[in-house]
Each structure stands twice: as C-alpha cells, then as structure tokens.
Design an enzyme around this catalytic site. Structure first.
Site, PDB file in Angstrom:
ATOM      1  N   SER A  36       0.796  -1.231   0.000  1.00  0.00           N
ATOM      2  CA  SER A  36       0.000   0.000   0.000  1.00  0.00           C
ATOM      3  C   SER A  36       0.824   1.273   0.000  1.00  0.00           C
ATOM      4  O   SER A  36       0.346   2.310  -0.437  1.00  0.00           O
ATOM      5  CB  SER A  36      -0.965   0.002   1.188  1.00  0.00           C
ATOM      6  OG  SER A  36      -0.277  -0.225   2.394  1.00  0.00           O
ATOM      7  N   HIS A  80      -5.297  -3.361  -2.693  1.00  0.00           N
ATOM      8  CA  HIS A  80      -4.929  -2.421  -3.767  1.00  0.00           C
ATOM      9  C   HIS A  80      -4.786  -3.119  -5.118  1.00  0.00           C
ATOM     10  O   HIS A  80      -4.357  -2.493  -6.086  1.00  0.00           O
ATOM     11  CB  HIS A  80      -3.620  -1.699  -3.420  1.00  0.00           C
ATOM     12  CG  HIS A  80      -3.750  -0.852  -2.199  1.00  0.00           C
ATOM     13  ND1 HIS A  80      -4.182   0.455  -2.227  1.00  0.00           N
ATOM     14  CD2 HIS A  80      -3.557  -1.157  -0.887  1.00  0.00           C
ATOM     15  CE1 HIS A  80      -4.228   0.934  -1.001  1.00  0.00           C
ATOM     16  NE2 HIS A  80      -3.852  -0.026  -0.162  1.00  0.00           N
ATOM     17  N   LYS A  91     -11.620   0.879  -1.933  1.00  0.00           N
ATOM     18  CA  LYS A  91     -10.694   1.505  -2.884  1.00  0.00           C
ATOM     19  C   LYS A  91     -11.351   1.468  -4.273  1.00  0.00           C
ATOM     20  O   LYS A  91     -12.248   2.262  -4.512  1.00  0.00           O
ATOM     21  CB  LYS A  91      -9.351   0.811  -2.787  1.00  0.00           C
ATOM     22  CG  LYS A  91      -8.910   0.812  -1.287  1.00  0.00           C
ATOM     23  CD  LYS A  91      -7.552   0.399  -1.013  1.00  0.00           C
ATOM     24  CE  LYS A  91      -7.306   0.150   0.466  1.00  0.00           C
ATOM     25  NZ  LYS A  91      -7.543   1.287   1.359  1.00  0.00           N
TER      26      LYS A  91
HETATM   27  C1  LIG Z   1      -3.359  -3.368   2.187  1.00  0.00           C
HETATM   28  C2  LIG Z   1      -4.600  -3.015   2.939  1.00  0.00           C
HETATM   29  N1  LIG Z   1      -5.267  -3.977   3.598  1.00  0.00           N
HETATM   30  C3  LIG Z   1      -6.380  -3.714   4.293  1.00  0.00           C
HETATM   31  C4  LIG Z   1      -6.895  -2.443   4.369  1.00  0.00           C
HETATM   32  C5  LIG Z   1      -8.110  -2.177   5.200  1.00  0.00           C
HETATM   33  O1  LIG Z   1      -9.221  -1.965   4.381  1.00  0.00           O
HETATM   34  P1  LIG Z   1     -10.490  -1.127   4.846  1.00  0.00           P
HETATM   35  O2  LIG Z   1     -10.290   0.276   4.439  1.00  0.00           O
HETATM   36  O3  LIG Z   1     -11.612  -1.790   4.087  1.00  0.00           O
HETATM   37  O4  LIG Z   1     -10.641  -1.308   6.312  1.00  0.00           O
HETATM   38  C6  LIG Z   1      -6.253  -1.402   3.697  1.00  0.00           C
HETATM   39  C7  LIG Z   1      -6.787  -0.033   3.765  1.00  0.00           C
HETATM   40  O5  LIG Z   1      -6.098   0.941   3.890  1.00  0.00           O
HETATM   41  C8  LIG Z   1      -5.066  -1.693   2.973  1.00  0.00           C
HETATM   42  O6  LIG Z   1      -4.395  -0.720   2.340  1.00  0.00           O
END
Ligand SMILES: Cc1ncc(COP(=O)(O)O)c(C=O)c1O
Length: 440
Positions: free
Chosen positions: A184, A212, A243
């Site tokens: 991310s 992502h 996203k």
């Molecule tokens: C790699 C990754 N996993 C999990 C999440 C968590 O997702 P959510 O926004 O649905 O809680 C994010 C969100 O920033 C993320 O970037």
C-alpha cells in the site's frame, strides 16, 4: 503510580507539526467532483485517493446504492450472524467468489476487520505466520490477536523468506504466509510465483491481501493471482471495497470449508454490525461495471503510466512502482510535510507517509492515480511537482543519489547509478512484474 492519561498530555508529535504550520492530516473535504476535491473553499487536483477506477461518481453505482436503501433501509442494525444478514450480502458473496476465482467468499464490514478476524481465527496455538515487514496495519493487528507466533521477513525478499522458513518451519504445526498483493505504501507487486513455490516446499498456506490489487491488477482487475496468470497460487485472498470498488466493506475468499470456518469463528464478523445496504448495492454494481466497461481499467493504466514516466524522467525516486500507487521518496518527515503543504497551496492534494508506516528517514509522498483524471489536471500536477521538487532539492541534485541508496537499503530497490548529471536511475528490480506481464 501514574495517571493513565499522562501519556496523552505528554504526546506532542502532532502539536509540533501543527506549530510548524505543516500539519497535513484531517483536511476537511467539502465536495468531490470526478478526480478533484473542494477543500478550504478551493478546487484541488486529487492525487492521493484510492478511488482507482473513479467509480464513486459513476451514475450506475450511485443509482444502485440508492435502490438498496429503498429496499433495505439505511442500516442492518445487527451482525450478519444474527439479524443483519441480507439476501444482498449473499448475492455479493456469490458474484465476488466467481470474479476472484474462488469457491466461496465472506463479506465483512471493513477490510481491516476481514484481516483481523480471518488471520486471528485461523492461526492457533502451535501455528505460525510468516509476515512481510511492509504488510498493512490490519494484517499486523491480525497477527497480534492470533494466538500463534509471527515471524517477519524482509519486504518482498524471497531469499529472506526462505531463510526464516529453513530456520523455523520445523518448530510449528500449521503455517500461513501473508503478504499484500500490491503493497500500500511503495506500490510494488508481490512476488507471488516464488512465494507460492516456497509455500509448497515448506508446507505453508498462502494468504494475499488484494486491497490495492482488486480492480487494478489482472485483465479485468481480478487481482494478483490473475496478474501472474497463477490462479490458485493463494489459498486465501482478502480484499476491500474501500478503494476501487467505491464503497466500504471487505472480504475473504477461498475454499468453501475454510470460509465456512471463518464465518463461524471470526469474532469481528460475528460481533460487529453488517455492511450497510447502500454499500453492498454499490459494490454489486461495481462488480458488473468492471466486467462490462473495460475502459476504466485502461484509463487507469494509461494515466498511471503517464505519471510514472513523467515523474521518473524528472528524477523522482518512485521505488520502482509499477502500479497506480506512485510514491515519491523524500526522506525527512518534516520535508515531506512541507512539500505536501506547498502542493496543497498550489491546488494539488497529496498525502505524506512518515514513521511508523515507513522506516525512519524514509518519508514518502504517496501519490496515486485514477481512471477519471483529466489530462490537463495530470499535466498541472506534473508541472507543480517539477517546480517544487527542484525547490526542495529532491530532483536535479546530488540528493537523488542519496535517495537511491535509501531506496536500496530500506525498500530493496536496486538501481544502477548512471552518470552524476543523468536525470534517470535505471531500475533493475521487480523484473518478475514485467516477466509475468509477458507470460500473460
Ligand atoms: C493493504 C490493505 N489492507 C487492508 C486495508 C483495510 O481496508 P479497509 O479500508 O476496508 O478497512 C487497507 C486499507 O487501507 C489496505 O491498504
């Protein structure tokens, strides 16, 4: 004895950034229009959003969301386990499982909860998690709640993963290797083919976080497995709707038996209210759109390519990202805050990433691009980034070589230094991304 709240008054990091006039967080957005936002009364080009396909303003998505409210109301008022399970949730699970190529899927209220709940219920006493050092905070949270142990390995470094597997695998019963499909912060792509090979060799299960990658990698945005044409390389794929899918919610997908176990064991699933109808309706429509309207993914890819080429040719170190997340390595936290403030003044909205999300001294500006960016807005962002990059001494100076060294040491990005006056560093890492693209 000490007052429990003493740490709160002693906490002064945010105060210091504010006192310097550089606080870049919690900027209130008054409205969003396509790929720009209005904040502090002014329109700004957004280059810090995860709305990769730009579907939050797609008329079909907005309509579907409103329709779901008409039928189911505004909330589920309970967990899916009890009174909050809608036919719409189940329809979404069936469609999603088909799209990502798994037998079954389970939808959580957020991606964070999907990671925390799935990981913690699967990894019990005597089991182990092998965790990439750059994995998302929600994965780390899952490893903390899980009773089993966690062993970390260097970011996307398969030699280091093998080293820790060799040293420790025999000490445990079950083992789960967990990694982001697209990381991310740095935007780089997991080396899934080699990771899957190691998993097989050392009898581990594979868990990929496609937060992502959904909507971004693969022919139609199916995710990391599809990108490498290696369906089935991961036993479990997790993702989020916050996203590309323009909503909120998360999922875990895999074999029916395993998903059913999580359904009955994951506490954040069982004891937290269900994803609201409007959010589910939006995601179901996004799923249809990504299969019916390939132009969004094509636009995303060409916009990201334009920006990557533009930024790399100016001399920015982008950590060799090959996705729509294009980080700009800055180094010092305060310099990154200052840079982002200046961008904001010039009408460009981007976000800084500092400790602890990146190693000390490796602050980034995390830029990310959307299918709906207008060419003129991207050109404007490039113009401002070039001007400020020079003003801050990030590009066109010796600093480029220091940043290349930081990228090598902390992010494993190998670069071949060209002559000192050359603008561009030739990047030689992540060959597998190119190789996999060819294989497809
Ligand atoms: C790699 C990754 N996993 C999990 C999440 C968590 O997702 P959510 O926004 O649905 O809680 C994010 C969100 O920033 C993320 O970037």
């Amino acid at each position: 004895m000490m007052d429990l709240f003493a740490k709160c008054s002693a906490y002064d990091e945010a105060k210091k950034i504010k006192a310097a006039g550089l606080y870049p967080f919690f900027r209130p957005i008054q409205s969003t229009v396509g790929s720009s936002v209005v904040s502090h009364g002014k329109r700004r080009v957004m280059i810090g959003s995860n709305n990769y396909l730009g579907l939050t303003h797609h008329p079909r998505v907005q309509e579907a969301s409103k329709r779901a409210i008409d039928i189911f109301g505004t909330g589920c008022t309970g967990s899916r386990f009890l009174n909050g399970n809608l036919a719409l949730h189940e329809e979404l699970e069936a469609e999603l499982a088909k799209f990502v190529g798994k037998e079954s899927a389970l939808v959580f209220s957020t991606g964070f909860l999907a990671n925390q709940g799935s990981i913690s219920c699967l990894v019990g006493r005597g089991d182990v998690i092998y965790c990439d050092r750059e994995n998302h905070a929600s994965i780390i949270e899952g490893t903390r709640v899980a009773i089993g142990d966690t062993v970390k390995y260097r970011h996307n470094d398969m030699a280091d993963l093998e080293r820790v597997l060799k040293q420790t695998r025999q000490d445990y019963d079950g083992a789960l290797i967990i990694a982001d499909g697209v990381f991310s912060m740095s935007g780089d792509i997991l080396n899934l083919p080699e990771l899957a090979q190691l998993a097989k060799q050392y009898n581990c299960r594979v868990y990929v976080d496609d937060a992502h990658a959904l909507g971004v990698l693969g022919p139609r945005g199916e995710g990391t497995e599809a990108h490498f044409n290696r369906m089935g390389a991961a036993d479990l794929v997790m993702g989020t709707f916050s996203k590309s899918f323009a909503s909120i919610g998360g999922y875990i997908a895999g074999e029916k038996e395993v998903v059913d176990f999580i359904r009955h064991k994951a506490r954040p699933f069982m004891f937290s209210a269900a994803m609201p109808p409007a959010a589910v309706g939006a995601v179901l429509e996004c799923l249809k759109i990504v299969q019916e309207e390939p132009e969004h993914l094509q636009n995303l890819r060409s916009n990201a390519q334009k920006m990557r080429e533009g930024l790399e040719s100016m001399g920015y170190n982008t950590l060799n990202s090959r996705t729509p997340i294009i980080p700009l390595l800055i180094g010092d936290d305060y310099q990154a805050y200052g840079f982002v403030s200046k961008l904001y003044e010039h009408g460009v909205f981007a976000t800084p990433v500092a400790r602890p999300a990146v190693p000390e001294g490796c602050a980034l500006i995390r830029t990310s691009y959307m299918a709906t960016h207008e060419e003129a807005d991207l050109n404007y962002a490039l113009e401002v980034l070039e001007k400020l990059g020079k003003e801050f001494g990030i590009i066109g100076t010796e600093r480029q070589h220091e940043l290349a060294e930081l990228a090598r040491v902390h992010f494993g990005v190998k670069t071949v230094s060209l002559p000192r006056d050359s603008k561009k560093e030739k990047v030689v890492q992540n060959e597998y991304a190119a190789v996999s693209a060819e294989a497809r």
